[in-house]
Scaffold this motif. Structure first.
Motif, PDB file in Angstrom:
ATOM      1  N   GLY A  69      21.826  31.741  30.008  1.00  0.00           N
ATOM      2  CA  GLY A  69      22.954  32.139  29.171  1.00  0.00           C
ATOM      3  C   GLY A  69      24.311  31.733  29.716  1.00  0.00           C
ATOM      4  N   ASP A  70      24.340  30.880  30.758  1.00  0.00           N
ATOM      5  CA  ASP A  70      25.605  30.444  31.354  1.00  0.00           C
ATOM      6  C   ASP A  70      26.066  29.163  30.654  1.00  0.00           C
ATOM      7  OD1 ASP A  70      27.748  29.708  32.894  1.00  0.00           O
ATOM      8  OD2 ASP A  70      26.651  29.609  34.795  1.00  0.00           O
ATOM      9  N   LEU A  71      26.679  29.302  29.496  1.00  0.00           N
ATOM     10  CA  LEU A  71      27.051  28.131  28.707  1.00  0.00           C
ATOM     11  C   LEU A  71      28.186  27.341  29.352  1.00  0.00           C
ATOM     12  CD1 LEU A  71      26.791  29.571  25.078  1.00  0.00           C
ATOM     13  CD2 LEU A  71      25.072  28.409  26.474  1.00  0.00           C
ATOM     14  N   ARG A  72      29.081  28.010  30.072  1.00  0.00           N
ATOM     15  CA  ARG A  72      30.139  27.283  30.780  1.00  0.00           C
ATOM     16  C   ARG A  72      29.534  26.407  31.877  1.00  0.00           C
ATOM     17  NH1 ARG A  72      35.072  30.839  32.726  1.00  0.00           N
ATOM     18  NH2 ARG A  72      35.735  28.728  33.321  1.00  0.00           N
ATOM     19  N   GLY A  73      28.523  26.952  32.569  1.00  0.00           N
ATOM     20  CA  GLY A  73      27.850  26.168  33.602  1.00  0.00           C
ATOM     21  C   GLY A  73      27.136  24.959  33.011  1.00  0.00           C
ATOM     22  N   VAL A  74      26.527  25.156  31.853  1.00  0.00           N
ATOM     23  CA  VAL A  74      25.845  24.059  31.166  1.00  0.00           C
ATOM     24  C   VAL A  74      26.828  22.932  30.883  1.00  0.00           C
ATOM     25  CG1 VAL A  74      24.719  23.378  29.008  1.00  0.00           C
ATOM     26  CG2 VAL A  74      24.074  25.521  30.124  1.00  0.00           C
ATOM     27  N   ASP A  75      27.970  23.288  30.302  1.00  0.00           N
ATOM     28  CA  ASP A  75      28.985  22.300  29.938  1.00  0.00           C
ATOM     29  C   ASP A  75      29.523  21.603  31.188  1.00  0.00           C
ATOM     30  OD1 ASP A  75      30.445  21.182  27.749  1.00  0.00           O
ATOM     31  OD2 ASP A  75      32.233  22.193  28.516  1.00  0.00           O
ATOM     32  N   ARG A  76      29.738  22.379  32.251  1.00  0.00           N
ATOM     33  CA  ARG A  76      30.291  21.824  33.489  1.00  0.00           C
ATOM     34  C   ARG A  76      29.366  20.776  34.097  1.00  0.00           C
ATOM     35  NH1 ARG A  76      30.701  26.312  35.855  1.00  0.00           N
ATOM     36  NH2 ARG A  76      28.734  26.254  36.980  1.00  0.00           N
ATOM     37  N   VAL A  77      28.106  21.119  34.262  1.00  0.00           N
ATOM     38  CA  VAL A  77      27.157  20.190  34.885  1.00  0.00           C
ATOM     39  C   VAL A  77      26.962  18.947  34.020  1.00  0.00           C
ATOM     40  CG1 VAL A  77      24.740  19.896  35.566  1.00  0.00           C
ATOM     41  CG2 VAL A  77      25.950  21.993  36.169  1.00  0.00           C
ATOM     42  N   HIS A  78      26.852  19.157  32.711  1.00  0.00           N
ATOM     43  CA  HIS A  78      26.611  18.026  31.816  1.00  0.00           C
ATOM     44  C   HIS A  78      27.765  17.026  31.877  1.00  0.00           C
ATOM     45  CE1 HIS A  78      24.445  16.112  28.560  1.00  0.00           C
ATOM     46  NE2 HIS A  78      25.577  15.995  27.876  1.00  0.00           N
ATOM     47  N   ARG A  79      29.001  17.536  31.821  1.00  0.00           N
ATOM     48  CA  ARG A  79      30.157  16.624  31.769  1.00  0.00           C
ATOM     49  C   ARG A  79      30.527  16.058  33.134  1.00  0.00           C
ATOM     50  NH1 ARG A  79      34.466  19.549  27.645  1.00  0.00           N
ATOM     51  NH2 ARG A  79      33.086  19.684  25.827  1.00  0.00           N
ATOM     52  N   GLN A  80      30.421  16.886  34.181  1.00  0.00           N
ATOM     53  CA  GLN A  80      30.821  16.416  35.513  1.00  0.00           C
ATOM     54  C   GLN A  80      29.857  15.379  36.076  1.00  0.00           C
ATOM     55  OE1 GLN A  80      31.220  19.669  38.272  1.00  0.00           O
ATOM     56  NE2 GLN A  80      33.440  19.777  37.999  1.00  0.00           N
ATOM     57  N   ILE A  81      28.571  15.565  35.797  1.00  0.00           N
ATOM     58  CA  ILE A  81      27.562  14.776  36.505  1.00  0.00           C
ATOM     59  C   ILE A  81      26.824  13.789  35.598  1.00  0.00           C
ATOM     60  CG2 ILE A  81      25.467  14.900  37.916  1.00  0.00           C
ATOM     61  CD1 ILE A  81      27.868  16.141  39.294  1.00  0.00           C
ATOM     62  N   LEU A  82      26.349  14.239  34.474  1.00  0.00           N
ATOM     63  CA  LEU A  82      25.325  13.478  33.748  1.00  0.00           C
ATOM     64  C   LEU A  82      25.870  12.430  32.785  1.00  0.00           C
ATOM     65  CD1 LEU A  82      22.910  16.473  33.005  1.00  0.00           C
ATOM     66  CD2 LEU A  82      22.573  14.658  34.684  1.00  0.00           C
ATOM     67  N   VAL A  83      27.024  12.673  32.184  1.00  0.00           N
ATOM     68  CA  VAL A  83      27.466  11.773  31.112  1.00  0.00           C
ATOM     69  C   VAL A  83      28.943  11.413  31.254  1.00  0.00           C
ATOM     70  CG1 VAL A  83      25.787  12.715  29.492  1.00  0.00           C
ATOM     71  CG2 VAL A  83      28.096  13.658  29.527  1.00  0.00           C
ATOM     72  N   ASN A  84      29.281  10.290  30.643  1.00  0.00           N
ATOM     73  CA  ASN A  84      30.670   9.918  30.421  1.00  0.00           C
ATOM     74  C   ASN A  84      31.061  10.493  29.061  1.00  0.00           C
ATOM     75  OD1 ASN A  84      31.105   8.242  32.810  1.00  0.00           O
ATOM     76  ND2 ASN A  84      29.644   6.832  31.862  1.00  0.00           N
ATOM     77  N   GLU A  85      31.777  11.566  29.081  1.00  0.00           N
ATOM     78  CA  GLU A  85      31.963  12.410  27.896  1.00  0.00           C
ATOM     79  C   GLU A  85      32.511  11.659  26.687  1.00  0.00           C
ATOM     80  OE1 GLU A  85      34.355  16.522  26.719  1.00  0.00           O
ATOM     81  OE2 GLU A  85      34.505  15.657  28.733  1.00  0.00           O
ATOM     82  N   PHE A  86      33.452  10.748  26.896  1.00  0.00           N
ATOM     83  CA  PHE A  86      34.150  10.139  25.770  1.00  0.00           C
ATOM     84  C   PHE A  86      33.621   8.746  25.420  1.00  0.00           C
ATOM     85  CE2 PHE A  86      37.175  13.081  27.812  1.00  0.00           C
ATOM     86  CZ  PHE A  86      37.304  13.980  26.760  1.00  0.00           C
ATOM     87  N   HIS A  87      32.414   8.435  25.867  1.00  0.00           N
ATOM     88  CA  HIS A  87      31.811   7.133  25.553  1.00  0.00           C
ATOM     89  C   HIS A  87      30.491   7.362  24.833  1.00  0.00           C
ATOM     90  CE1 HIS A  87      34.705   4.827  27.966  1.00  0.00           C
ATOM     91  NE2 HIS A  87      34.711   5.901  28.751  1.00  0.00           N
ATOM     92  N   GLU A  88      30.129   6.404  24.014  1.00  0.00           N
ATOM     93  CA  GLU A  88      28.932   6.536  23.198  1.00  0.00           C
ATOM     94  C   GLU A  88      27.919   5.460  23.550  1.00  0.00           C
ATOM     95  OE1 GLU A  88      30.258   6.414  19.181  1.00  0.00           O
ATOM     96  OE2 GLU A  88      31.204   8.409  19.245  1.00  0.00           O
ATOM     97  N   GLY A  89      26.751   5.548  22.885  1.00  0.00           N
ATOM     98  CA  GLY A  89      25.689   4.577  23.139  1.00  0.00           C
ATOM     99  C   GLY A  89      25.219   4.653  24.568  1.00  0.00           C
ATOM    100  N   LEU A  90      24.833   3.533  25.138  1.00  0.00           N
ATOM    101  CA  LEU A  90      24.346   3.524  26.518  1.00  0.00           C
ATOM    102  C   LEU A  90      25.450   3.847  27.512  1.00  0.00           C
ATOM    103  CD1 LEU A  90      21.916   0.445  26.483  1.00  0.00           C
ATOM    104  CD2 LEU A  90      21.356   2.880  26.273  1.00  0.00           C
ATOM    105  N   ASP A  91      26.709   3.576  27.134  1.00  0.00           N
ATOM    106  CA  ASP A  91      27.825   3.898  28.036  1.00  0.00           C
ATOM    107  C   ASP A  91      27.952   5.397  28.293  1.00  0.00           C
ATOM    108  OD1 ASP A  91      28.401   1.255  28.163  1.00  0.00           O
ATOM    109  OD2 ASP A  91      30.242   1.328  26.971  1.00  0.00           O
TER     110      ASP A  91
END
Length: 848
Positions: free
Chosen positions: A104-126
């Motif tokens: 239920g830690d939605l802030r933690g979910v958002d933090r890990v996803h954006r900081q580590i896993l993805v380039n937030e403002f890019h689409e496709g393979l980028d």
């Protein structure tokens, strides 16, 4: 090239993407590497939570080369070396994010996803910070995007599932701060050396040079060089008189082990074998300039080396009692007991304890290991317990009492007599530990009868035999039908009993006994030299009552052989190890699979009703929705936790890839049996069949038995099977056969080089049960089929044959198809076999 030490968070931050080049092999980390990494993470987490200053743990290097930069795009880096570490950590973060979501830690979910896993403002393979090779890409992006099929059967899916399970178990044991500490460690306390190549460098040449660097110096080599650099005057004599004899007597591997054990016995129980040199250097640094002190340290190490040789070769021990105790632990195998054994020998040689006292202490060590194996207590932390012992043992008590008190500690899980009795009656002992350990326990139980003419186990070729057979004939099931519970089938009762200790014995006549009726087995067992077999032969029948009665008799003997902890009472309020194993099994299941309450009960030594009750009370257990009724249906009593917005179980399973018929029944081919669940947990379930390494020499008698059984049981398939085997021989292979009553058949190929044989076989054919097993489990460790893509191609080619339906979720197991496929589709099966031989030939050319 430039290099800098950096944390993982700093390495991946920013609009960048790490691309794994196509010339690199697919992701290949397995359970051992993942376990080692997780143990290091957990140690750092403990230090962080206790307030200790935790130095970053060095993971290794990552070599990067700049890729193309597009205006407004991400900065691309080619991963020249280090893709395994990068991929592993990204998967750990994907699992952490999903763990936070369930918490239920939605802030933690958002933090890990954006900081580590993805380039937030890019689409496709980028969009992805890491882009693996094309073969791994779908599996990896499924995990990053939390798609239903995340956690498949390949190595990427297995690593994701590993971390999901590790985080779930850590949550059970830790407090609210624990998950936060894990995130901190993964981001900030794992150190990586980032090596960056210049633009225009030949990336492939860099990769080639890094991975062909020859044999490096061992930790003991580094220590030796350091020590003798500090001995300019005494060095030559110390080397000739002390170091060289020690090095020659122990050999390189055992010398390195000794240098590590020296640290452990001195109380540095956190020392890692990968950091021996650094830790010993830190210890010896204050003596620099004092050659006499350094010589004394080497003298002490040499004496400890002589004691270590007594552990490795107990015949060197003078005390009969202590020699026998060391011999038993050597027969048990492994290195877990080395720290405490070496500490006890230190005490004996120093005159601080008697040899008999040390022998009794080692009996408690043996009991601790044996009882935990029988009770299937998780081995997590076992090595650390024994590493802590030399520092933690009370010094004001006799050694044996101190060891027993230490191992009886609440968190050290030494099973009581009550737990032992329960486990002997219900746990699948045949899947516990390694085969030599199972045989050792049965041997010790046989010796407890104290026969007047004991068996020479060193010379006797004995194997473990199931009295109630693994593949029972109808007569056996009819016998069990008399003892079934309401709504229980004879097969279900068989599955709960067959692998328990009460049904197992040792014999040299395994092939003769096979699945014969009990009356025939009695006749064979009556001529055995083993007392436990004569006792079985005296029974009038062999069913549930007899197996449980024998289990109780064996427990009485086990309690005398292996004394229990102080107090000897099962701890109240402590969770059964079976539920820990249940959770681990459900996490280990690849997406697109399901199992039954009975399969889980068989695995953990419980009962389907108890499994259902546990999952009913704990519906948030990861994978709980994958446990179905024996018909493959969702249990009417299954409920998600109150307030959950998750899909209906059948819809969720369908999204993961499980197929359902119009009656709501899951497809049988996607079911994981208890044996398959055990295999996914790393248990030694299926032993490889012995093969003749030479192309010639097929056993004519076995071949005739196979043909006879095939004609009698599946006459329509006979000609097709024989034609396929003849085709295999023409391709350069040969045929080998099993040694049991049902004479299985294996088309074997020797793709070896001058360095030795390289045997592989794609299938096993069973002429009585009428199945053909595709042995992905074995192929996974044999080049070129250690590559997931090659195994997947084999599966896809077989699935094109009408009547074959192998689920992709079993690429690490042994799925099967009906023998009748050969009746009409022999030519198509031969085409697949021809492809198999061709792939092996290309791999042979590469390795030659």
């Amino acid at each position: 090239m430039r290099a800098q030490e950096i944390t993982f968070l700093k390495l991946v931050q920013g609009d960048k993407q790490f691309q794994v080049p196509l010339y690199q092999r697919t992701y290949s980390w397995g359970r051992d590497q993942l376990n080692r990494l997780w143990e290091d993470v957990c140690e750092l987490v403990e230090q962080h939570l206790s307030g200790e200053s935790a130095a970053p743990h060095f993971l290794g290097s990552v070599v990067l080369a700049p890729g193309q930069i597009q205006a407004g795009g991400v900065q691309r880096w080619l991963v020249v070396d280090g893709q395994q570490r990068l991929t592993t950590l990204m998967l750990a973060f994907a699992a952490l994010r999903d763990h936070l979501k369930e918490s239920g830690d939605l802030r933690g979910v958002d933090r890990v996803h954006r900081q580590i896993l993805v380039n937030e403002f890019h689409e496709g393979l980028d969009h992805y910070r890491l882009l693996p090779t094309q073969a791994d890409r779908d599996a990896y992006t499924s995990c990053v995007q939390s798609r239903a099929e995340a956690g498949g059967s390949d190595n990427v899916g297995a690593a994701y599932r590993f971390f999901r399970g590790a985080l779930a178990e850590g949550r059970e044991a830790g407090d609210e701060r624990w998950v936060s500490a894990v995130e901190t460690v993964l981001k900030d306390l794992l150190s990586i050396v980032e090596i960056t190549a210049e633009s225009g460098d030949n990336v492939y040449r860099i990769f080639e040079s890094i991975n062909n660097t020859g044999v490096g110096l061992s930790q003991s080599d580094l220590l030796r060089n350091y020590v003798f650099m500090l001995l300019p005057k005494r060095g030559e004599r110390v080397y000739q008189e002390l170091w060289l004899p020690m090095q020659q007597s122990l050999g390189p591997k055992n010398l390195e082990l000794l240098v590590w054990l020296d640290l452990i016995v001195r109380g540095n129980y956190k020392a890692k074998q990968s950091e021996i040199y650094r830790e010993q250097q830190k210890r010896l640094q204050p003596m620099a300039g004092d050659e006499a002190a350094l010589q004394y340290e080497i003298e002490q190490l040499s004496k400890r080396g002589q004691r270590f040789r007594r552990i490795l070769d107990p015949a060197r021990e003078q005390s009969p009692a202590l020699r026998a105790a060391l011999e038993r632990l050597m027969s048990w195998g492994g290195q877990t007991h080395y720290p405490i054994a070496l500490h006890l020998l230190d005490l004996v040689d120093a005159g601080r304890t008697a040899p008999d006292d040390a022998a009794e202490a080692l009996l408690y060590v043996e009991s601790y290991l044996v009882r935990r194996l029988i009770c299937q207590t998780p081995t997590t932390g076992l090595n650390r317990i024994f590493m802590e012992a030399p520092k933690e043992l009370e010094t004001d008590r006799p050694a044996a009492e101190a060891v027993r008190r230490f191992l009886s500690g609440r968190r050290r899980r030494w099973p009581s007599d009550e737990e032992l009795r329960e486990a002997v009656r219900s746990k699948p002992f045949y899947w516990s530990g390694r085969p030599p350990q199972r045989s050792y326990i049965l041997r010790r139980l046989e010796e407890s009868y104290r026969p007047s003419e004991p068996v020479d186990f060193a010379k006797a070729a004995l194997t473990v035999e199931h009295v109630l057979p693994q593949r029972p004939a109808p007569a056996w099931l009819q016998l069990l039908d008399e003892e079934t519970e309401p709504a229980q089938t004879p097969q279900e009762l068989h599955d709960l009993l067959v692998h328990t200790l009460g049904n197992l014995t040792l014999t040299g006549d395994n092939g003769k006994l096979s699945n014969h009726p009990f009356e025939r087995k009695q006749q064979i067992l009556e001529s055995s030299a083993l007392r436990m077999n004569l006792e079985i032969a005296e029974a009038k029948r062999w069913g549930k009552a007899e197996i449980l009665a024998r289990a109780d008799r064996l427990t009485d003997r086990a309690v005398e052989l292996w004394p229990g902890p102080i107090g000897g009472i099962k701890p109240t309020g402590e969770e059964s190890p079976g539920w820990t194993e249940l959770r681990a099994a459900l996490v280990a299941m690849p997406s697109g699979t399901w199992t039954t309450y009975g399969d889980v009960a068989e695995l953990i030594g419980s009962h389907p009703v108890a499994v259902g009750a546990y999952l009913g009370a704990n519906p948030s257990v990861i994978g709980a929705h994958r446990v179905l009724t024996v018909e493959g249906k969702i249990s009417p009593s299954f409920r998600w936790p109150e307030g959950s917005d998750r899909q209906l179980p059948q819809e969720l399973l369908a999204g993961e890839g499980v197929r359902f018929d119009s009656w709501g029944r899951a497809h049988r081919s996607q079911r994981l049996t208890a044996a398959e669940l055990a295999t996914l947990l790393g248990k030694d379930v299926t032993q490889p069949v012995s093969h003749d390494p030479l192309p010639e020499g097929e056993d004519k008698a076995a071949a005739e038995r196979f043909r006879t059984q095939l004609r009698e049981n599946w006459p329509d398939a006979h000609d097709g099977v024989m034609a396929a085997l003849d085709f295999w021989r023409r391709q350069g292979g040969y045929v080998n056969y099993g040694r049991h009553e049902e004479t299985s058949c294996f088309p074997v190929l020797d793709a070896g080089t001058s360095h030795g044989p390289h045997l592989m076989w794609p299938i096993g054919i069973y002429p009585v049960s009428g199945t053909v097993e595709v042995v992905f489990q074995y192929l996974k460790s044999r080049s070129p089929f250690d590559d997931t893509e090659q195994r997947r191609e084999l599966l896809n080619r077989l699935n094109k044959v009408d009547g074959v339906d192998l689920p992709e979720s079993k690429l690490e197991l042994r799925p099967s198809f009906p023998l009748t496929v050969f009746t009409e589709h022999c030519d198509e099966v031969c085409e697949v076999l021809d492809w198999f031989v061709g792939v092996a030939a290309l791999d042979l050319a590469r390795r030659a």
